[in-house]
Design a protein around this motif. Structure first.
Motif, mmCIF file in Angstrom:
data_model
loop_
_atom_site.group_PDB
_atom_site.id
_atom_site.type_symbol
_atom_site.label_atom_id
_atom_site.label_comp_id
_atom_site.label_asym_id
_atom_site.label_seq_id
_atom_site.Cartn_x
_atom_site.Cartn_y
_atom_site.Cartn_z
ATOM 1 N N THR A 6 40.645 20.622 -53.657
ATOM 2 C CA THR A 6 39.544 19.919 -52.991
ATOM 3 C C THR A 6 39.026 20.729 -51.809
ATOM 4 O O THR A 6 37.813 20.847 -51.608
ATOM 5 C CB THR A 6 40.005 18.527 -52.519
ATOM 6 N N ILE A 7 39.923 21.303 -51.042
ATOM 7 C CA ILE A 7 39.541 22.104 -49.883
ATOM 8 C C ILE A 7 38.745 23.333 -50.321
ATOM 9 O O ILE A 7 37.683 23.632 -49.762
ATOM 10 C CB ILE A 7 40.792 22.513 -49.074
ATOM 11 N N VAL A 8 39.246 24.036 -51.324
ATOM 12 C CA VAL A 8 38.577 25.252 -51.800
ATOM 13 C C VAL A 8 37.205 24.916 -52.381
ATOM 14 O O VAL A 8 36.211 25.598 -52.088
ATOM 15 C CB VAL A 8 39.458 26.000 -52.829
ATOM 16 N N VAL A 9 37.121 23.869 -53.172
ATOM 17 C CA VAL A 9 35.837 23.482 -53.762
ATOM 18 C C VAL A 9 34.845 23.088 -52.660
ATOM 19 O O VAL A 9 33.671 23.457 -52.715
ATOM 20 C CB VAL A 9 36.019 22.345 -54.798
ATOM 21 N N ALA A 10 35.298 22.370 -51.661
ATOM 22 C CA ALA A 10 34.408 21.971 -50.559
ATOM 23 C C ALA A 10 33.903 23.190 -49.793
ATOM 24 O O ALA A 10 32.707 23.290 -49.483
ATOM 25 C CB ALA A 10 35.127 21.007 -49.623
ATOM 26 N N LEU A 11 34.787 24.116 -49.487
ATOM 27 C CA LEU A 11 34.382 25.335 -48.780
ATOM 28 C C LEU A 11 33.386 26.131 -49.615
ATOM 29 O O LEU A 11 32.338 26.558 -49.112
ATOM 30 C CB LEU A 11 35.600 26.189 -48.434
ATOM 31 N N LEU A 12 33.700 26.321 -50.887
ATOM 32 C CA LEU A 12 32.794 27.066 -51.762
ATOM 33 C C LEU A 12 31.444 26.361 -51.906
ATOM 34 O O LEU A 12 30.399 27.017 -51.939
ATOM 35 C CB LEU A 12 33.434 27.293 -53.132
ATOM 36 N N THR A 13 31.460 25.055 -51.951
ATOM 37 C CA THR A 13 30.208 24.299 -52.042
ATOM 38 C C THR A 13 29.356 24.528 -50.802
ATOM 39 O O THR A 13 28.140 24.749 -50.897
ATOM 40 C CB THR A 13 30.476 22.800 -52.264
ATOM 41 N N ASP A 14 29.970 24.498 -49.625
ATOM 42 C CA ASP A 14 29.224 24.785 -48.397
ATOM 43 C C ASP A 14 28.634 26.190 -48.429
ATOM 44 O O ASP A 14 27.465 26.385 -48.100
ATOM 45 C CB ASP A 14 30.131 24.643 -47.168
ATOM 46 N N LEU A 15 29.432 27.160 -48.821
ATOM 47 C CA LEU A 15 28.957 28.545 -48.859
ATOM 48 C C LEU A 15 27.824 28.721 -49.872
ATOM 49 O O LEU A 15 26.821 29.385 -49.579
ATOM 50 C CB LEU A 15 30.120 29.494 -49.164
ATOM 51 N N VAL A 16 27.958 28.102 -51.031
ATOM 52 C CA VAL A 16 26.910 28.186 -52.043
ATOM 53 C C VAL A 16 25.629 27.513 -51.532
ATOM 54 O O VAL A 16 24.528 28.025 -51.744
ATOM 55 C CB VAL A 16 27.380 27.572 -53.384
#
Length: 125
Positions: A6-16
């Motif tokens: 969840t943390i990784v997906v959230a971070l990647l979503t912000d970056l994208v």
């Protein structure tokens, strides 16, 4: 504490979301869409997003609209604009307004959608 995925997906979503914002901006101003061009435009905002993640300790509640999403958004814009100014890139008032609105829509919008979907899923359970 949320799981690592969840943390990784959230971070990647912000970056994208930040990269999407920068790509749309470059395209709307007829600037090149090369990887180097997008990176040049995006790096100040990506740095701001990283600062926001640290300031909010976003890994604790990465999907939360407040305070996580709001802090990430504010840092993305504020730090991004300061770094743009320091690196000789434009920071016209109209750009600050547009950047603030579009990044709010993206960075807060996906969190709002995720929250709504989670609530709907909980109601079905």
């Amino acid at each position: 504490m949320p799981d690592r995925r969840t943390i990784v997906v959230a971070l990647l979503t912000d970056l994208v979301c930040v990269v999407i914002f920068c790509t749309i901006g470059r395209r709307s101003h007829a600037e090149g869409l090369s990887v180097a061009g997008i990176a040049e435009t995006a790096w100040p905002f990506l740095a701001g997003t990283a600062v926001g993640w640290l300031a909010a300790r976003a890994w604790r509640r990465p999907l939360a609209l407040t305070p996580t999403g709001v802090l990430v958004w504010l840092c993305t814009v504020a730090v991004g604009m300061v770094l743009r100014r320091l690196s000789g890139q434009g920071v016209a008032f109209s750009f600050v307004i547009v950047a603030s609105l579009v990044t709010a829509l993206l960075l807060l919008g996906w969190r709002g959608l995720a929250t709504a979907l989670r609530r709907k899923q909980i109601q079905r359970s």
